[in-house]
Design an enzyme around this catalytic site. Structure first.
Site, PDB file in Angstrom:
ATOM      1  N   ARG A 172       7.359 -52.963  24.236  1.00  0.00           N
ATOM      2  CA  ARG A 172       6.611 -53.920  25.057  1.00  0.00           C
ATOM      3  C   ARG A 172       5.732 -54.831  24.205  1.00  0.00           C
ATOM      4  O   ARG A 172       5.368 -55.918  24.635  1.00  0.00           O
ATOM      5  CB  ARG A 172       5.672 -53.171  26.023  1.00  0.00           C
ATOM      6  CG  ARG A 172       6.349 -52.464  27.166  1.00  0.00           C
ATOM      7  CD  ARG A 172       5.344 -51.597  27.929  1.00  0.00           C
ATOM      8  NE  ARG A 172       4.221 -52.304  28.498  1.00  0.00           N
ATOM      9  CZ  ARG A 172       4.226 -52.941  29.666  1.00  0.00           C
ATOM     10  NH1 ARG A 172       5.310 -52.947  30.392  1.00  0.00           N
ATOM     11  NH2 ARG A 172       3.158 -53.569  30.113  1.00  0.00           N
ATOM     12  N   ARG A 176       3.725 -59.922  14.987  1.00  0.00           N
ATOM     13  CA  ARG A 176       3.906 -61.325  14.583  1.00  0.00           C
ATOM     14  C   ARG A 176       3.391 -61.571  13.175  1.00  0.00           C
ATOM     15  O   ARG A 176       2.358 -61.035  12.783  1.00  0.00           O
ATOM     16  CB  ARG A 176       3.143 -62.246  15.546  1.00  0.00           C
ATOM     17  CG  ARG A 176       3.534 -62.073  16.995  1.00  0.00           C
ATOM     18  CD  ARG A 176       3.057 -63.282  17.798  1.00  0.00           C
ATOM     19  NE  ARG A 176       3.281 -63.065  19.222  1.00  0.00           N
ATOM     20  CZ  ARG A 176       2.324 -62.756  20.084  1.00  0.00           C
ATOM     21  NH1 ARG A 176       1.070 -62.638  19.676  1.00  0.00           N
ATOM     22  NH2 ARG A 176       2.613 -62.582  21.346  1.00  0.00           N
ATOM     23  N   ARG A 248       1.109 -40.665  34.772  1.00  0.00           N
ATOM     24  CA  ARG A 248      -0.237 -40.719  34.235  1.00  0.00           C
ATOM     25  C   ARG A 248      -1.093 -41.457  35.259  1.00  0.00           C
ATOM     26  O   ARG A 248      -0.642 -42.427  35.897  1.00  0.00           O
ATOM     27  CB  ARG A 248      -0.279 -41.506  32.913  1.00  0.00           C
ATOM     28  CG  ARG A 248       0.576 -40.927  31.830  1.00  0.00           C
ATOM     29  CD  ARG A 248       0.119 -39.579  31.361  1.00  0.00           C
ATOM     30  NE  ARG A 248      -1.116 -39.657  30.581  1.00  0.00           N
ATOM     31  CZ  ARG A 248      -1.751 -38.573  30.126  1.00  0.00           C
ATOM     32  NH1 ARG A 248      -1.288 -37.356  30.394  1.00  0.00           N
ATOM     33  NH2 ARG A 248      -2.851 -38.703  29.413  1.00  0.00           N
ATOM     34  N   ARG A 278      -9.630 -47.776  26.454  1.00  0.00           N
ATOM     35  CA  ARG A 278     -10.065 -49.163  26.315  1.00  0.00           C
ATOM     36  C   ARG A 278     -11.231 -49.431  27.247  1.00  0.00           C
ATOM     37  O   ARG A 278     -11.486 -48.663  28.182  1.00  0.00           O
ATOM     38  CB  ARG A 278      -8.916 -50.142  26.601  1.00  0.00           C
ATOM     39  CG  ARG A 278      -8.292 -50.000  27.970  1.00  0.00           C
ATOM     40  CD  ARG A 278      -7.044 -50.904  28.101  1.00  0.00           C
ATOM     41  NE  ARG A 278      -6.442 -50.762  29.418  1.00  0.00           N
ATOM     42  CZ  ARG A 278      -5.311 -51.351  29.810  1.00  0.00           C
ATOM     43  NH1 ARG A 278      -4.638 -52.136  28.990  1.00  0.00           N
ATOM     44  NH2 ARG A 278      -4.846 -51.168  31.028  1.00  0.00           N
ATOM     45  N   GLU A 299     -11.714 -46.806  30.439  1.00  0.00           N
ATOM     46  CA  GLU A 299     -10.484 -46.244  31.002  1.00  0.00           C
ATOM     47  C   GLU A 299     -10.117 -44.927  30.338  1.00  0.00           C
ATOM     48  O   GLU A 299      -9.956 -44.865  29.121  1.00  0.00           O
ATOM     49  CB  GLU A 299      -9.313 -47.205  30.768  1.00  0.00           C
ATOM     50  CG  GLU A 299      -9.054 -48.109  31.942  1.00  0.00           C
ATOM     51  CD  GLU A 299      -7.830 -48.996  31.724  1.00  0.00           C
ATOM     52  OE1 GLU A 299      -8.001 -50.200  31.910  1.00  0.00           O
ATOM     53  OE2 GLU A 299      -6.743 -48.509  31.383  1.00  0.00           O
ATOM     54  N   TYR A 347       8.270 -48.404  34.740  1.00  0.00           N
ATOM     55  CA  TYR A 347       7.057 -49.076  34.246  1.00  0.00           C
ATOM     56  C   TYR A 347       7.306 -50.582  34.393  1.00  0.00           C
ATOM     57  O   TYR A 347       7.821 -51.217  33.480  1.00  0.00           O
ATOM     58  CB  TYR A 347       6.897 -48.664  32.778  1.00  0.00           C
ATOM     59  CG  TYR A 347       5.636 -49.021  32.035  1.00  0.00           C
ATOM     60  CD1 TYR A 347       4.630 -49.811  32.565  1.00  0.00           C
ATOM     61  CD2 TYR A 347       5.447 -48.540  30.748  1.00  0.00           C
ATOM     62  CE1 TYR A 347       3.482 -50.099  31.836  1.00  0.00           C
ATOM     63  CE2 TYR A 347       4.315 -48.816  30.010  1.00  0.00           C
ATOM     64  CZ  TYR A 347       3.335 -49.604  30.562  1.00  0.00           C
ATOM     65  OH  TYR A 347       2.211 -49.894  29.825  1.00  0.00           O
ATOM     66  N   ASP A 349       6.329 -54.621  35.266  1.00  0.00           N
ATOM     67  CA  ASP A 349       5.299 -55.653  35.359  1.00  0.00           C
ATOM     68  C   ASP A 349       5.417 -56.337  36.716  1.00  0.00           C
ATOM     69  O   ASP A 349       6.457 -56.273  37.378  1.00  0.00           O
ATOM     70  CB  ASP A 349       5.493 -56.666  34.226  1.00  0.00           C
ATOM     71  CG  ASP A 349       5.095 -56.086  32.870  1.00  0.00           C
ATOM     72  OD1 ASP A 349       4.239 -55.185  32.846  1.00  0.00           O
ATOM     73  OD2 ASP A 349       5.646 -56.541  31.853  1.00  0.00           O
TER      74      ASP A 349
HETATM   75  N1  UDP Z   1      -0.434 -49.226  22.541  1.00  0.00           N
HETATM   76  C1  UDP Z   1      -1.007 -48.689  21.412  1.00  0.00           C
HETATM   77  N2  UDP Z   1      -2.141 -49.254  20.928  1.00  0.00           N
HETATM   78  C2  UDP Z   1      -2.747 -50.316  21.520  1.00  0.00           C
HETATM   79  C3  UDP Z   1      -2.145 -50.859  22.678  1.00  0.00           C
HETATM   80  C4  UDP Z   1      -0.989 -50.284  23.177  1.00  0.00           C
HETATM   81  O1  UDP Z   1      -0.517 -47.723  20.859  1.00  0.00           O
HETATM   82  O2  UDP Z   1      -3.801 -50.739  21.043  1.00  0.00           O
HETATM   83  C5  UDP Z   1       0.813 -48.586  23.054  1.00  0.00           C
HETATM   84  C6  UDP Z   1       0.505 -47.530  24.116  1.00  0.00           C
HETATM   85  O3  UDP Z   1       1.433 -46.470  23.973  1.00  0.00           O
HETATM   86  C7  UDP Z   1       0.761 -48.284  25.402  1.00  0.00           C
HETATM   87  C8  UDP Z   1       1.910 -49.221  25.035  1.00  0.00           C
HETATM   88  O4  UDP Z   1       1.662 -49.547  23.656  1.00  0.00           O
HETATM   89  O5  UDP Z   1       1.091 -47.420  26.460  1.00  0.00           O
HETATM   90  C9  UDP Z   1       2.036 -50.460  25.897  1.00  0.00           C
HETATM   91  O6  UDP Z   1       0.815 -51.168  25.850  1.00  0.00           O
HETATM   92  P1  UDP Z   1       0.376 -52.223  26.971  1.00  0.00           P
HETATM   93  O7  UDP Z   1      -0.814 -52.935  26.469  1.00  0.00           O
HETATM   94  O8  UDP Z   1       1.580 -52.989  27.399  1.00  0.00           O
HETATM   95  O9  UDP Z   1      -0.070 -51.207  28.144  1.00  0.00           O
HETATM   96  P2  UDP Z   1      -0.703 -51.473  29.612  1.00  0.00           P
HETATM   97  O10 UDP Z   1      -1.619 -52.649  29.541  1.00  0.00           O
HETATM   98  O11 UDP Z   1       0.489 -51.643  30.532  1.00  0.00           O
HETATM   99  O12 UDP Z   1      -1.427 -50.182  29.839  1.00  0.00           O
END
Ligand code: UDP
Length: 382
Positions: A172, A176, A248, A278, A299, A347, A349
């Site tokens: 996901r 870059r 989860r 986060r 969270e 999962y 969007d």
């Molecule tokens: N992830 C991570 N570190 C980060 C952000 C994301 O390891 O700082 C991993 C984590 O396993 C997460 C996945 O990447 O579930 C997808 O992240 P995304 O930000 O898309 O998650 P969402 O916002 O849907 O919770």
């Protein structure tokens, strides 16, 4: 009120189907056990006027022009470029991993070409097609960046080691070799000016749509229906006959403060010993507004219990075996179609949810016109 079509769930999936059917002259009743529409995308202003993403942040992003046009019919979408920062080991970094992150983390001043070569040296090219999350990370960013930004965060988010998780979760996120730090690559990124709930209310605002909120669907509701669109958990439809599918869930520790708490909408905390994943600061999801007051959510992620709100489908080997049994049962069932994140245990969007609901509605109208049976799924959930 009884109508031939019953739609369970008033999130994006249910609302889009109700709307599309109504516009084709077909009445439906939408039933949701919560007291509001929009599912986990629900937003509301607090007493200080700050728009709160009640079930965590939702940023709309899409490359599907038809979905973009569709959502714009129901409210004003304000362009919004999502940027995320990460705190790790006492320092703040740019995410998703980009040239700034690489230069910050390694204390270098690499150019794009140099950075690509540098990361290629770090990356484990013995890995062919990555299967696990860890394989994917080691193959694309190498061990140091993986251990800093992905390992701890992922362990906290999923409660599992990245060696047990599928590569698709990490896929996901982009990596870059330039300074582009937009979290998403899609051409359309926006947040509705008045939040998501009025958008969904607008979809449901049609004389052929009845909305019942605040009560669970009953067997009687379903028995009288010509067709049911089920957007709740697929295992709930079958009364958990093959066990509960794992999710989860999230706990949000909300705080109301004044001023600017963190200067950005999302700060990820990648250290494994920080218990939350986060902090989100909701007013920054509406940068066109100005408020002294602020709302932050810390969270915390954990395994969902029976009464918790499901967020992320786990979809590991055990759950996939269970899912297979539910899908087999669903394929045999008549008069019901499963869709959306919970109905197909994926999962998803928001834009994909809307796209799939538009497709399901189209299929339903075609089947009805031709006399064919409406399938149980219009996507393959496996
Ligand atoms: N992830 C991570 N570190 C980060 C952000 C994301 O390891 O700082 C991993 C984590 O396993 C997460 C996945 O990447 O579930 C997808 O992240 P995304 O930000 O898309 O998650 P969402 O916002 O849907 O919770």
């Amino acid at each position: 009120m009884t109508t031939p079509i019953v739609i369970v769930g008033a999130g994006f999936s249910g609302a889009v189907v109700a709307r599309q059917l109504a516009e084709a002259g077909i009445a439906s009743t939408v039933i949701d056990q919560r007291g509001h529409v929009a599912g986990n995308a629900h937003t509301e202003r607090n007493d200080n006027g700050v728009m709160v993403h009640v079930y965590g942040p939702h940023i709309f992003h899409t490359a599907h022009e038809d979905v973009w046009e569709y959502i714009n019919r129901f409210g004003e979408m304000v362009p919004y470029n999502h940027r995320v920062k990460a705190t790790y080991s006492g320092r703040v970094y740019s995410l998703p991993v980009n040239l700034l992150t690489i230069n910050q983390f390694f204390g270098r001043t690499l150019s794009p070409v140099e950075a690509e070569a540098f990361i290629r040296e770090q990356a484990d090219d013995s890995i062919g097609t990555p299967v696990t999350f860890e394989d994917q990370a080691l193959k694309f960013v190498g061990r140091d960046l993986y251990e800093a930004f992905f390992k701890g965060y992922t362990q906290k988010q999923w409660g599992l080691s990245p060696t047990e998780l599928p590569a698709s979760i990490l896929a996901r996120l982009p990596v870059r070799f330039n300074y582009e730090d937009s979290y998403f690559n899609h051409p359309h990124q926006a947040i509705p000016r008045d939040g998501y709930t009025p958008i969904v209310e607008g979809m449901l605002d049609h004389p052929l749509i009845g909305v019942v909120l605040g009560r669970a669907v009953t067997a009687d509701d379903l028995a009288g229906a010509e067709h049911v669109f089920w957007t709740g958990p697929i295992d709930e439809y079958f009364r958990h006959a093959h066990g509960r599918l794992g999710y989860r869930t999230l706990d949000f520790a909300a705080e109301e403060l004044t001023g600017d708490f963190q200067g950005c909408p999302v700060m990820n905390y990648c250290d494994p010993d920080v218990p939350f994943t986060r902090i989100t600061e909701h007013k920054h999801f509406a940068p066109w507004e100005s408020h002294d007051a602020t709302v932050i959510y810390r969270e915390y992620s954990r395994l969902a219990g029976e009464d918790d709100i499901p967020y992320y489908p786990i979809r590991l080997v055990k759950e996939k075996e269970q899912l297979l049994r539910y899908v087999e049962a669903a394929r045999e069932a008549r008069g019901v179609t499963f869709l959306g994140r919970l109905g197909t245990y994926r999962y998803l969007d928001m834009d994909v949810t809307i796209k799939e609901a538009l497709d399901a509605s189209r299929t339903f109208l075609e089947c009805r016109a031709s006399g064919a049976a409406m399938p149980s799924f219009t996507v393959d959930p496996l």
